[in-house]
Design a protein around this motif. Sequence first.
Motif, PDB file in Angstrom:
ATOM      1  N   LEU A 214       0.828  -1.194   0.000  1.00 46.68           N
ATOM      2  CA  LEU A 214       0.000   0.000   0.000  1.00 46.68           C
ATOM      3  C   LEU A 214       0.869   1.254   0.000  1.00 46.68           C
ATOM      4  O   LEU A 214       0.592   2.215  -0.720  1.00 46.68           O
ATOM      5  CB  LEU A 214      -0.946   0.001   1.206  1.00 46.68           C
ATOM      6  CG  LEU A 214      -1.877   1.202   1.324  1.00 46.68           C
ATOM      7  CD1 LEU A 214      -2.828   1.262   0.135  1.00 46.68           C
ATOM      8  CD2 LEU A 214      -2.648   1.132   2.631  1.00 46.68           C
ATOM      9  N   LEU A 215       1.937   1.244   0.767  1.00 46.77           N
ATOM     10  CA  LEU A 215       2.855   2.380   0.804  1.00 46.77           C
ATOM     11  C   LEU A 215       3.522   2.586  -0.553  1.00 46.77           C
ATOM     12  O   LEU A 215       3.627   3.722  -1.036  1.00 46.77           O
ATOM     13  CB  LEU A 215       3.913   2.170   1.891  1.00 46.77           C
ATOM     14  CG  LEU A 215       4.939   3.275   2.050  1.00 46.77           C
ATOM     15  CD1 LEU A 215       4.261   4.557   2.538  1.00 46.77           C
ATOM     16  CD2 LEU A 215       6.032   2.857   3.012  1.00 46.77           C
TER      17      LEU A 215
ATOM     18  N   TYR B  22       2.336   1.625  -3.446  1.00 48.45           N
ATOM     19  CA  TYR B  22       1.285   2.060  -4.364  1.00 48.45           C
ATOM     20  C   TYR B  22       0.989   3.552  -4.176  1.00 48.45           C
ATOM     21  O   TYR B  22       0.907   4.303  -5.155  1.00 48.45           O
ATOM     22  CB  TYR B  22       0.019   1.233  -4.153  1.00 48.45           C
ATOM     23  CG  TYR B  22      -1.170   1.767  -4.891  1.00 48.45           C
ATOM     24  CD1 TYR B  22      -1.254   1.662  -6.279  1.00 48.45           C
ATOM     25  CD2 TYR B  22      -2.203   2.400  -4.223  1.00 48.45           C
ATOM     26  CE1 TYR B  22      -2.341   2.169  -6.973  1.00 48.45           C
ATOM     27  CE2 TYR B  22      -3.290   2.911  -4.904  1.00 48.45           C
ATOM     28  CZ  TYR B  22      -3.353   2.786  -6.275  1.00 48.45           C
ATOM     29  OH  TYR B  22      -4.427   3.294  -6.962  1.00 48.45           O
ATOM     30  N   LEU B  23       0.840   3.982  -2.931  1.00 51.09           N
ATOM     31  CA  LEU B  23       0.550   5.389  -2.663  1.00 51.09           C
ATOM     32  C   LEU B  23       1.706   6.296  -3.107  1.00 51.09           C
ATOM     33  O   LEU B  23       1.479   7.393  -3.618  1.00 51.09           O
ATOM     34  CB  LEU B  23       0.232   5.598  -1.188  1.00 51.09           C
ATOM     35  CG  LEU B  23      -1.095   5.006  -0.707  1.00 51.09           C
ATOM     36  CD1 LEU B  23      -1.243   5.166   0.789  1.00 51.09           C
ATOM     37  CD2 LEU B  23      -2.262   5.622  -1.457  1.00 51.09           C
ATOM     38  N   THR B  24       2.938   5.823  -2.931  1.00 51.40           N
ATOM     39  CA  THR B  24       4.103   6.578  -3.393  1.00 51.40           C
ATOM     40  C   THR B  24       4.063   6.723  -4.916  1.00 51.40           C
ATOM     41  O   THR B  24       4.351   7.808  -5.445  1.00 51.40           O
ATOM     42  CB  THR B  24       5.407   5.879  -2.960  1.00 51.40           C
ATOM     43  OG1 THR B  24       5.404   5.735  -1.543  1.00 51.40           O
ATOM     44  CG2 THR B  24       6.624   6.659  -3.403  1.00 51.40           C
TER      45      THR B  24
ATOM     46  N   VAL C  28       1.378   6.640  -6.857  1.00 50.32           N
ATOM     47  CA  VAL C  28       0.282   7.546  -7.224  1.00 50.32           C
ATOM     48  C   VAL C  28       0.653   8.996  -6.926  1.00 50.32           C
ATOM     49  O   VAL C  28       0.446   9.883  -7.766  1.00 50.32           O
ATOM     50  CB  VAL C  28      -1.023   7.139  -6.493  1.00 50.32           C
ATOM     51  CG1 VAL C  28      -2.101   8.203  -6.670  1.00 50.32           C
ATOM     52  CG2 VAL C  28      -1.517   5.800  -6.998  1.00 50.32           C
ATOM     53  N   VAL C  29       1.209   9.257  -5.755  1.00 51.03           N
ATOM     54  CA  VAL C  29       1.582  10.632  -5.386  1.00 51.03           C
ATOM     55  C   VAL C  29       2.688  11.152  -6.304  1.00 51.03           C
ATOM     56  O   VAL C  29       2.630  12.307  -6.764  1.00 51.03           O
ATOM     57  CB  VAL C  29       1.996  10.705  -3.898  1.00 51.03           C
ATOM     58  CG1 VAL C  29       2.642  12.037  -3.568  1.00 51.03           C
ATOM     59  CG2 VAL C  29       0.797  10.463  -3.000  1.00 51.03           C
TER      60      VAL C  29
ATOM     61  N   THR D 235       1.161  11.835  -9.744  1.00 49.56           N
ATOM     62  CA  THR D 235       0.266  12.988  -9.649  1.00 49.56           C
ATOM     63  C   THR D 235       1.074  14.284  -9.556  1.00 49.56           C
ATOM     64  O   THR D 235       0.699  15.303 -10.150  1.00 49.56           O
ATOM     65  CB  THR D 235      -0.673  12.847  -8.432  1.00 49.56           C
ATOM     66  OG1 THR D 235      -1.380  11.604  -8.534  1.00 49.56           O
ATOM     67  CG2 THR D 235      -1.658  13.989  -8.356  1.00 49.56           C
TER      68      THR D 235
ATOM     69  N   SER E 157      -2.795   0.714 -10.598  1.00 51.75           N
ATOM     70  CA  SER E 157      -4.059   0.520  -9.883  1.00 51.75           C
ATOM     71  C   SER E 157      -4.787  -0.735 -10.340  1.00 51.75           C
ATOM     72  O   SER E 157      -5.547  -1.328  -9.569  1.00 51.75           O
ATOM     73  CB  SER E 157      -4.982   1.728 -10.083  1.00 51.75           C
ATOM     74  OG  SER E 157      -4.404   2.880  -9.548  1.00 51.75           O
TER      75      SER E 157
ATOM     76  N   ILE F   8      -4.347  -2.668  -6.182  1.00 53.15           N
ATOM     77  CA  ILE F   8      -5.437  -2.510  -5.220  1.00 53.15           C
ATOM     78  C   ILE F   8      -5.989  -3.868  -4.807  1.00 53.15           C
ATOM     79  O   ILE F   8      -6.188  -4.136  -3.615  1.00 53.15           O
ATOM     80  CB  ILE F   8      -6.536  -1.603  -5.800  1.00 53.15           C
ATOM     81  CG1 ILE F   8      -5.994  -0.194  -5.972  1.00 53.15           C
ATOM     82  CG2 ILE F   8      -7.766  -1.599  -4.899  1.00 53.15           C
ATOM     83  CD1 ILE F   8      -6.928   0.748  -6.693  1.00 53.15           C
TER      84      ILE F   8
END
Length: 169
Positions: A24-25, A27-29, A31-32, A35, A67, A71
């Motif tokens: 999750l970390l 993945y979020l990295t 995406v951020v 973005t 994604s 996910i």
Amino acid sequence: TEFILEGFSGLDQRLQLFLSLVLLLVYLTTVVGNTTIIFLVCVDHHLQTPMYFFISNLSFLEIWFTSSTSIKLVLILGSGRRTISLSSCFAQSYFYFALGCTEFVLLVVMSFDRYVAICQPLRYAAIMKPRLCIHLVVAAWATGITLLSYRLVLLHKLTFCGSNKIQHF
């Protein structure tokens, strides 16, 4: 109607939860970071060139590409429920391969852009106009989405019998 994914069945529940949090970390990295690239290209007028236009499109594509599988993997590891429905499996497979194909085509478009910039530097601005860049990006997306549609039709026609357990994550 569903598959049982046995890739992580031998792992302790705490280890699965830890892996879920790590993924999750990551993945979020992803995406951020992507973005941020898109935001910077949109905000800074110095970055509004064809090269950065293609990079921001690649970043947008990368968000969707990661994604499409990450996910579900985080949910499987976090919840311990290792099943995926047949329709979800088909959808995930389609998006993974269609977005991957789109990425390959977009990378070809980006190489064309760099080729023109290096081999035709004086004519670069005349060749790589914004309208052409938009057309190339739309063509990359259309190619990826339509080229892999046949795969989804062929998968839908398959009949599944026997074990629904898959030794994969």
